[in-house]
Write a protein that holds these residues in place. Structure first.
Motif, short mmCIF file in Angstrom:
data_model
loop_
_atom_site.label_atom_id
_atom_site.label_comp_id
_atom_site.label_asym_id
_atom_site.label_seq_id
_atom_site.Cartn_x
_atom_site.Cartn_y
_atom_site.Cartn_z
N HIS A 4 1.21 0.56 -10.35
CA HIS A 4 2.40 0.09 -11.07
C HIS A 4 2.53 -1.41 -10.83
O HIS A 4 2.66 -1.86 -9.71
N GLY A 5 2.47 -2.18 -11.92
CA GLY A 5 2.39 -3.63 -11.81
C GLY A 5 3.69 -4.38 -11.96
O GLY A 5 3.67 -5.61 -12.08
N ASN A 6 4.82 -3.68 -11.95
CA ASN A 6 6.12 -4.35 -12.02
C ASN A 6 6.57 -4.65 -10.59
O ASN A 6 6.96 -3.74 -9.85
N PHE A 7 6.55 -5.93 -10.21
CA PHE A 7 6.86 -6.29 -8.83
C PHE A 7 8.30 -5.97 -8.45
O PHE A 7 8.63 -5.88 -7.27
N SER A 8 9.16 -5.75 -9.44
CA SER A 8 10.55 -5.42 -9.12
C SER A 8 10.67 -4.09 -8.39
O SER A 8 11.71 -3.79 -7.79
N ALA A 9 9.61 -3.27 -8.42
CA ALA A 9 9.63 -2.04 -7.63
C ALA A 9 9.73 -2.32 -6.14
O ALA A 9 10.26 -1.51 -5.38
N VAL A 10 9.25 -3.50 -5.72
CA VAL A 10 9.24 -3.83 -4.29
C VAL A 10 10.67 -4.03 -3.77
O VAL A 10 11.07 -3.36 -2.80
N PRO A 11 11.48 -4.93 -4.34
CA PRO A 11 12.85 -5.02 -3.86
C PRO A 11 13.64 -3.73 -4.05
O PRO A 11 14.53 -3.42 -3.27
N LEU A 12 13.29 -2.96 -5.10
CA LEU A 12 13.98 -1.68 -5.31
C LEU A 12 13.68 -0.72 -4.16
O LEU A 12 14.56 0.05 -3.74
N PRO A 53 0.81 -1.23 0.00
CA PRO A 53 0.00 0.00 0.00
C PRO A 53 0.84 1.28 0.00
O PRO A 53 0.58 2.21 -0.76
N LYS A 54 1.88 1.30 0.82
CA LYS A 54 2.75 2.48 0.87
C LYS A 54 3.50 2.66 -0.44
O LYS A 54 3.67 3.78 -0.93
N LEU A 55 3.91 1.56 -1.03
CA LEU A 55 4.64 1.63 -2.30
C LEU A 55 3.76 2.22 -3.39
O LEU A 55 4.19 3.08 -4.17
N GLN A 56 2.50 1.76 -3.48
CA GLN A 56 1.60 2.28 -4.51
C GLN A 56 1.30 3.75 -4.29
O GLN A 56 1.11 4.51 -5.24
N TYR A 57 1.27 4.19 -3.04
CA TYR A 57 1.12 5.62 -2.76
C TYR A 57 2.30 6.41 -3.32
O TYR A 57 2.13 7.45 -3.97
N HIS A 58 3.50 5.90 -3.10
CA HIS A 58 4.68 6.61 -3.60
C HIS A 58 4.74 6.61 -5.12
O HIS A 58 5.28 7.55 -5.72
N MET A 59 4.20 5.58 -5.78
CA MET A 59 4.26 5.51 -7.23
C MET A 59 3.32 6.50 -7.92
O MET A 59 3.46 6.76 -9.11
N ASP A 60 2.33 7.04 -7.20
CA ASP A 60 1.34 7.97 -7.75
C ASP A 60 0.28 7.29 -8.61
O ASP A 60 -0.89 7.65 -8.56
N GLU A 61 0.68 6.37 -9.44
CA GLU A 61 -0.24 5.60 -10.27
C GLU A 61 -0.01 4.12 -10.01
O GLU A 61 1.08 3.73 -9.60
#
Length: 632
Positions: A351-359, A341-349
């Motif tokens: 984003h379905g690339n799960f590699s954003a999580v380890p990043l 949830p926090k990650l999607q807030y930071h992305m603004d839109e």
């Protein structure tokens, strides 16, 4: 790295200066993670500029923004770094301009005063900035050629005003902003896994595209009658390949070594410590070998040591060989699902690339030791590093052997071919890229996307249809060129660079990408297709250049990508239940054919099919929607 925002109002609805400063402080507070060290505002007759600073070059208060020209005609807010600022500074001093700071930012305000929009062609760096001309009453916004730094704008406001910011969330503090969902965005999202077009998931909010600038005046706003159309922007940069001269491989390799050494040195300019992300692949390993930072960073996944999801061992061993202190963290499924949830807030839109999580966790780790990191993004797009590019090379050989009619006929017998690479080559040899290539990653076909979405959300422009105008422009180019240009224009800024910016800025960390330098691109664009890919070897010229700095074990390693064990995790009841609960909600039924999603989940858990991408896309969209339309 910094955060910028601002507004421009019509002459009928200008906000008073004091109220404007309070408004800007609220807007900048929502992007304070981009710049926790200082803040600044400037207001003048219906114009407001807001700024949050992460101090990198010139740590003194003289580097705070907004910055002004000597006569205060021009005011600037800027996010990014200008790596050739020392050269530009000397040029501007020779023209009579006086500098008050040692920052790279000041060359922009004086450079615009001197050159106007032509300044953009002189810049080497990553940037998104706004300059207000208080005499002509004109607002100028610009974004770097590669799209390393984001910049959004909107006129979907109750009072007709224009707003802009580094992140869309800043608009939430602007009282006149009309927050609406763009219903057409979901369809292509299920094709691409990211928001690819100029429009966004917010109706009337647009991206300033890479290599573009925008000039706007208060009186222009009165003629802008609909939020469903972007403003007219100007293009100052195009990606084009150049085959006007052929260069032998040895010369290309040596020239790349020289240019990349220079680019890395420019990217190391900083008054704070610089580290490097290190996956163990050739791209990041080459950067680490050239920069020799004190610290490198990587992430892996608990329980997957030595497997395809964990390159920590390669990163640790290379760091030891280079005499660099290496840091890593092993992530659990609980870590990753808990942060979504926090990650999607930071992305603004969504984003379905799960590699954003380890990043996200990689940036968090790095911030404990440094303020700036170098990373290897862009090498695959510039030097042809993805597997789908390799297919086009094999297809090219096949096309030389047989006419088109024979190639189309032979597609009937592809199952008799034992090699998967050759099967794909035969299949694709009877097709053009415009018929199937959406970019490095494509998820759902149009029919599959329609089967997942409720009818009112399946009306947007599909990926292939949306790409056709650009394919028309590049139709005469070799297939490899077409694929790379599609990725450079869409995939690189829309997925790779966006998540790199948003995940690093979430932790007040500046991420720099030495491959994405115009001098590097100027060389890459001159490498012939047969020199970029040799047989099955991708990034041939880059790998040859890296051999002077890396053992073969690293320079020759095939690309793995930022792989994650999502497929395995979704088979576990604990995490499948998270999705099952979300898909069973009334909110989910508003957007999706939830019975289809639940069938996908059941089949995935049973091992009958792999639906990890489709399931994750729907799940994170619902998390994002909660963050922006339910909680705020």
């Amino acid at each position: 790295m910094c955060g910028i925002c601002g507004y421009l109002q019509t002459e009928d609805g200008e906000t008073a200066k004091e109220a404007g400063r309070e408004l800007l402080q609220k807007m900048t507070a929502l992007i304070s993670h981009r710049g926790p060290d200082a803040e600044g505002t400037y207001c003048s007759q219906g114009l407001g500029l807001g700024f949050r600073r992460l101090t990198i070059i010139d740590l003194s208060e003289q580097g705070n923004q907004p910055l002004f020209s000597e006569n205060r005609r021009y005011s600037l807010v800027f996010n990014g770094e200008i790596y050739n600022y020392k050269e530009l500074r000397e040029d501007l001093i020779a023209h009579g301009y006086q500098f008050q700071s040692r920052t790279d930012s000041e060359v922009l305000v004086h450079g615009y005063a001197c050159y106007g929009p032509k300044l953009l062609s002189k810049l080497r760096g990553m940037f998104a900035f706004a300059i207000w001309d208080n005499v002509e009453r004109t607002l100028f916004l610009a974004r770097d050629p590669f799209g390393i730094k984001p910049l959004y704008y909107s006129c979907n406001t109750k009072d007709g005003s224009f707003i802009f910011a580094s992140e869309i969330k800043s608009f939430l503090a602007y009282p006149a902003f009309v927050k609406e969902l763009n219903r057409d965005a979901l369809f292509s999202y299920f094709n691409f896994q990211y928001s690819a077009w100029e429009s966004t998931f917010f109706r009337g909010v647009y991206k300033l595209l890479p290599g573009h600038y925008l000039l706007i005046k208060p009186e222009t706003l009165k003629a802008y009658s609909t939020p469903d159309k972007p403003l007219q922007t100007e293009t100052y940069f195009h990606f084009t390949f150049d085959y006007s001269r052929r260069t032998n491989e040895n010369d290309l390799v040596e020239e790349l070594r020289q240019r990349l050494r220079e680019s890395v040195q420019l990217h190391l300019q900083s008054d704070v410590e610089v580290g490097a992300f290190l996956s163990g692949g050739v791209d990041s390993s080459y950067i680490a070998a050239l920069s020799r930072p004190q610290h490198t960073f990587s992430v892996g996944f608990a329980g997957y040591a030595g497997g395809g999801f964990n390159e920590i061992d390669y990163a640790k061993r290379l760091s030891a060989k280079l005499g660099i202190q290496h840091h890593h963290v092993d992530l659990t499924a609980e870590d990753c699902f808990g942060i979504l949830p926090k990650l999607q807030y930071h992305m603004d839109e969504p984003h379905g690339n799960f590699s954003a999580v380890p990043l996200y966790f990689l940036a968090k780790l790095a911030k404990e030791y440094v303020t700036v990191v170098l990373s290897g993004e862009g090498a695959d797009e510039l030097f042809a590093g993805y597997d789908p590019y390799r297919d086009s090379h094999l297809a090219g050989i096949y096309k030389k052997m047989l006419p088109a009619a024979c190639r189309r006929f032979n597609r009937k017998f592809i199952n008799l071919i034992p090699s998967a690479h050759l099967r794909r080559a035969v299949l694709r040899a009877g097709m053009e890229p415009r018929e199937y290539f959406l970019g490095e990653m494509s998820i759902c076909t149009d029919s599959e996307a329609r089967g997942l979405l409720q009818p009112e959300y399946a009306q947007g422009v599909s990926a292939l249809n949306g790409l056709q105008p650009y394919y028309d422009e590049i139709a005469a180019l070799p297939e490899l060129d077409q694929k790379q240009l599609i990725d450079l224009k869409y995939w690189l800024p829309g997925d790779i660079l966006l998540k790199a910016d948003k995940m690093s800025s979430a932790h007040s960390l500046e991420l720099r990408v030495p491959y994405l330098d115009l001098q590097i691109w100027d060389l890459a664009r001159k490498i012939a297709p047969e020199q970029r890919i040799k047989g099955l070897e991708t990034k041939h010229i880059l790998r040859c250049a890296a051999q002077a700095y890396l053992p073969q074990e690293w320079s020759a390693r095939q690309k793995l990508g930022f792989m994650v064990p999502l497929k395995d995790w979704l088979k576990q009841e604990k995490f499948a239940n998270l999705l099952r609960e979300e898909f069973g909600s009334g909110q989910a039924r508003q957007f999706f054919q939830t019975d289809v999603l639940l069938q996908y989940l059941a089949k995935h858990q049973a091992g009958e099919a792999n639906y990890q991408h489709q399931l994750y896309l729907a799940y994170v969209f619902l998390l994002w929607y909660k963050e922006y339309f339910c909680k705020r």
